[in-house]
Motif scaffolding. Structure first.
Motif, PDB file in Angstrom:
ATOM      1  N   ILE A 506       0.841  -1.205   0.000  1.00  0.00           N
ATOM      2  CA  ILE A 506       0.000   0.000   0.000  1.00  0.00           C
ATOM      3  C   ILE A 506       0.874   1.253   0.000  1.00  0.00           C
ATOM      4  N   ASN A 507       1.913   1.264   0.829  1.00  0.00           N
ATOM      5  CA  ASN A 507       2.817   2.417   0.874  1.00  0.00           C
ATOM      6  C   ASN A 507       3.521   2.612  -0.460  1.00  0.00           C
ATOM      7  N   LEU A 508       3.935   1.497  -1.080  1.00  0.00           N
ATOM      8  CA  LEU A 508       4.597   1.569  -2.380  1.00  0.00           C
ATOM      9  C   LEU A 508       3.668   2.174  -3.424  1.00  0.00           C
ATOM     10  N   GLY A 509       2.430   1.684  -3.467  1.00  0.00           N
ATOM     11  CA  GLY A 509       1.473   2.203  -4.434  1.00  0.00           C
ATOM     12  C   GLY A 509       1.226   3.691  -4.262  1.00  0.00           C
ATOM     13  N   HIS A 510       1.083   4.124  -3.025  1.00  0.00           N
ATOM     14  CA  HIS A 510       0.828   5.542  -2.759  1.00  0.00           C
ATOM     15  C   HIS A 510       2.044   6.404  -3.117  1.00  0.00           C
ATOM     16  N   GLU A 511       3.245   5.892  -2.869  1.00  0.00           N
ATOM     17  CA  GLU A 511       4.446   6.639  -3.226  1.00  0.00           C
ATOM     18  C   GLU A 511       4.543   6.835  -4.733  1.00  0.00           C
ATOM     19  N   LEU A 512       3.975   5.864  -5.520  1.00  0.00           N
ATOM     20  CA  LEU A 512       3.999   5.950  -6.985  1.00  0.00           C
ATOM     21  C   LEU A 512       2.720   6.574  -7.526  1.00  0.00           C
ATOM     22  N   ASN A 513       1.953   7.223  -6.654  1.00  0.00           N
ATOM     23  CA  ASN A 513       0.726   7.943  -7.039  1.00  0.00           C
ATOM     24  C   ASN A 513      -0.326   7.005  -7.658  1.00  0.00           C
ATOM     25  N   MET A 514      -0.405   5.808  -7.130  1.00  0.00           N
ATOM     26  CA  MET A 514      -1.401   4.847  -7.610  1.00  0.00           C
ATOM     27  C   MET A 514      -2.468   4.625  -6.536  1.00  0.00           C
ATOM     28  N   ARG A 515      -3.682   4.400  -7.021  1.00  0.00           N
ATOM     29  CA  ARG A 515      -4.755   4.011  -6.107  1.00  0.00           C
ATOM     30  C   ARG A 515      -4.602   2.517  -5.849  1.00  0.00           C
ATOM     31  N   VAL A 516      -4.770   2.054  -4.609  1.00  0.00           N
ATOM     32  CA  VAL A 516      -4.525   0.653  -4.256  1.00  0.00           C
ATOM     33  C   VAL A 516      -5.846  -0.014  -3.874  1.00  0.00           C
TER      34      VAL A 516
END
Length: 562
Positions: A506-516
């Motif tokens: 989840i943290n990775l996705g948010h850092e890459l500006n992705m919705r998880v």
């Protein structure tokens, strides 16, 4: 000639009753046998003075359907008659005409039944000999294949729509050829005779047994409570053969391999069940012999069945048998629907719903998957427009793309054509691809993703965590959505490692500006753990199962009351 007296008449009646070749009996409503002649006991093999109808039904090979017919007829008309079959000595099947009549004495509660059993045919001795040569195995005195198959059809031929369980056991002696070659054919024949006797000892009426040829035997267990009963019989046979055979002063240890097929699960005809049992027997041999194996027809689909399913799939596409269901993706905090995932289903007019797990692999192998992909894409976009025309809140529709479709260079053009034809806003379409898919050709995949996103269409990475899970490819394939596979969701409420992995993704996705999004959410405990780790959206049975387009979506699309 003097007229006989009453005593003489009574004696004549008594003698006629007991000497009759017909089976005659009278029973009361409790099942007590009031009187019966010798023929009745001989035919039915009843050993006591109580008539058990369920036991009689088993001995007479009467299935549940006919049993109900008899009971209903006695209640409505007071009588029933029809042909039944008894399994006689040495596996011989004899037909009898059964007549049952109910009557009362002076007291209405005194209900009695008269039973008459008449042999349907009474062949001469010569005809019996001809019958034996045609239908029996001279060596073992068991039925041969012709007789066995005839019996199978007599029992199951008219009852294909009933739900009782039957089983065929295909039995093969292990290493019989080696015994024949080492000790001679006379020893081999003696072994077959003794093996037949040992097999008989493991069976019960109305079980039947035959020798197909060589060292192959087949048993039929007609009416079983469940499949486990057949497995227990197979175990009994294996245990019986654990004892050595003494043949011409030679002590030999002989084992058996057994294959089991079930009626009607594996088929409703003799050839199919025999083939399935034979195949299972060879699997038992490969597993080390002295063993049994069961046949499950769906696990052993033949090439013919594969081709047949492929042909049916062609017709399904042309005949509009494919349908789409839609599963909502909802905001984890508010429950508002943000998107729906389109999932294809096959509604066959004869076989009902066919699982995607059964037809998608065949579609991929045959190349039909691209045609299905295009149909799903167009249908999902069209449906999204229909919902908006009804005034529903606009949401994204997410469509899965196969590897074959994704690797076609003209995929972005196909998507553009569908958007133009359906007039769907590109931002309301999301294309789902997998990690494994993009890694097959990283350069082509990067160009495809870039061209699709350039149109305004969203891209989601599906099943994240089950493939390469490489941070490197996420850098080169910037997507809009990251979908976490259900394998990490199912125990997120009980497993510390799953919780740690979930938090990292989840943290990775948010850092890459992705919705998880988390897939496969089924419990409140899972939801609480995911909310605690700042998941964006949820998809799973806890909120909604996949639903057809005809479902009343108005309440789901409507924003919840704040």
């Amino acid at each position: 000639m003097p007229f006989p007296g009453v005593h003489d008449i009574h004696q004549l009646v008594y003698d006629s009753f007991h000497q009759s070749k017909q089976g005659l009996a009278m029973i009361n409503h409790n099942g007590d046998i009031i009187m019966a002649n010798t023929a009745f006991y001989t035919i039915t093999n009843i050993q006591n003075e109580t008539f058990d109808f369920h036991q009689f039904s088993s001995l007479a090979l009467i299935d549940d359907t006919k049993k109900q017919d008899i009971q209903l007829a006695l209640q409505e008309t007071g009588s029933w008659e029809g042909k039944i079959w008894f399994n006689r000595q040495e596996g011989e099947l004899s037909s009898y005409w059964l007549t049952v009549e109910a009557f009362h004495t002076s007291s209405p509660e005194n209900l009695y039944y008269s039973i008459t059993l008449t042999q349907a045919n009474d062949p001469l001795e010569k005809r019996k000999e001809v019958h034996f040569l045609a239908y029996d195995d001279p060596l073992t005195k068991l039925s041969n294949r012709i007789s066995f198959e005839k019996t199978f059809h007599a029992i199951f031929g008219e009852n294909r729509n009933t739900y009782h369980i039957g089983a065929l056991l295909f039995i093969d002696l292990d290493r019989f050829k080696l015994i024949n070659d080492t000790f001679g054919h006379s020893c081999g024949d003696l072994l077959l005779k003794n093996a037949a006797e040992r097999l008989r000892s493991c069976l019960h009426r109305p079980d039947l047994i035959a020798r197909l040829g060589g060292d192959e035997f087949v048993c039929m267990l007609p009416f079983l409570d469940d499949e486990q009963a057949a497995i227990e019989t197979a175990k009994d046979i294996i245990a019986a053969f654990s004892r050595p055979f003494t043949l011409h002063e030679n002590e030999l240890h002989v084992t058996v391999s057994i294959g089991i097929s079930f009626h009607p699960h594996d088929g409703d005809n003799f050839e199919t069940l025999l083939t399935q049992a034979d195949s299972a027997m060879y699997r038992a041999k490969k597993a080390g012999r002295n063993n049994y194996a069961t046949s499950k027809a769906e696990l052993h689909a033949s090439h013919f069945e594969h081709l047949q399913l492929e042909n049916m799939l062609h017709n399904a596409i042309a005949g509009e048998q494919l349908v789409l269901c839609y599963q909502p993706q909802v905001n984890a905090d508010t429950g508002q629907i943000n998107a729906v995932e389109a999932l294809v289903r096959w509604e066959h007019p004869e076989y009902g719903i066919i699982s995607p797990g059964d037809f998608i692999p065949i579609a991929e192998e045959s190349g039909l998957i691209t045609e299905i992909d295009e149909w799903v894409l167009r249908t999902a976009c069209w449906q999204n427009v229909q919902w908006q025309q009804k005034g529903y809140e606009p949401v994204k529709v997410s469509v899965n793309i196969s590897t074959q479709q994704f690797m076609q260079k003209n995929l972005p053009n196909k998507i553009a054509d569908v958007l133009a034809d359906t007039q769907l806003d590109p931002t309301l379409l999301e294309i789902e691809i997998t990690e494994t898919m993009v890694m097959q050709d990283t350069d082509l995949s990067a160009r495809q993703v870039e061209r699709i996103r350039h149109m305004g269409v969203k891209v989601a990475i599906d099943d994240f965590g089950t493939g390469y899970s490489s941070f490197q490819y996420l850098k080169h394939f910037p997507a809009d959505t990251l979908k976490i596979d259900r394998v990490f969701v199912k125990d997120v409420d009980t497993n510390d490692n799953s919780r740690s992995i979930m938090k990292s993704i989840i943290n990775l996705g948010h850092e890459l500006n992705m919705r998880v999004i988390a897939e496969g959410v089924e419990t409140q405990q899972q939801l609480l753990q995911l909310r605690h780790r700042s998941i964006d959206d949820i998809q799973g049975f806890l909120f909604h199962k996949p639903m057809p387009a005809a479902h009343n979506w108005e309440k789901l699309f409507r924003k919840p009351t704040q």
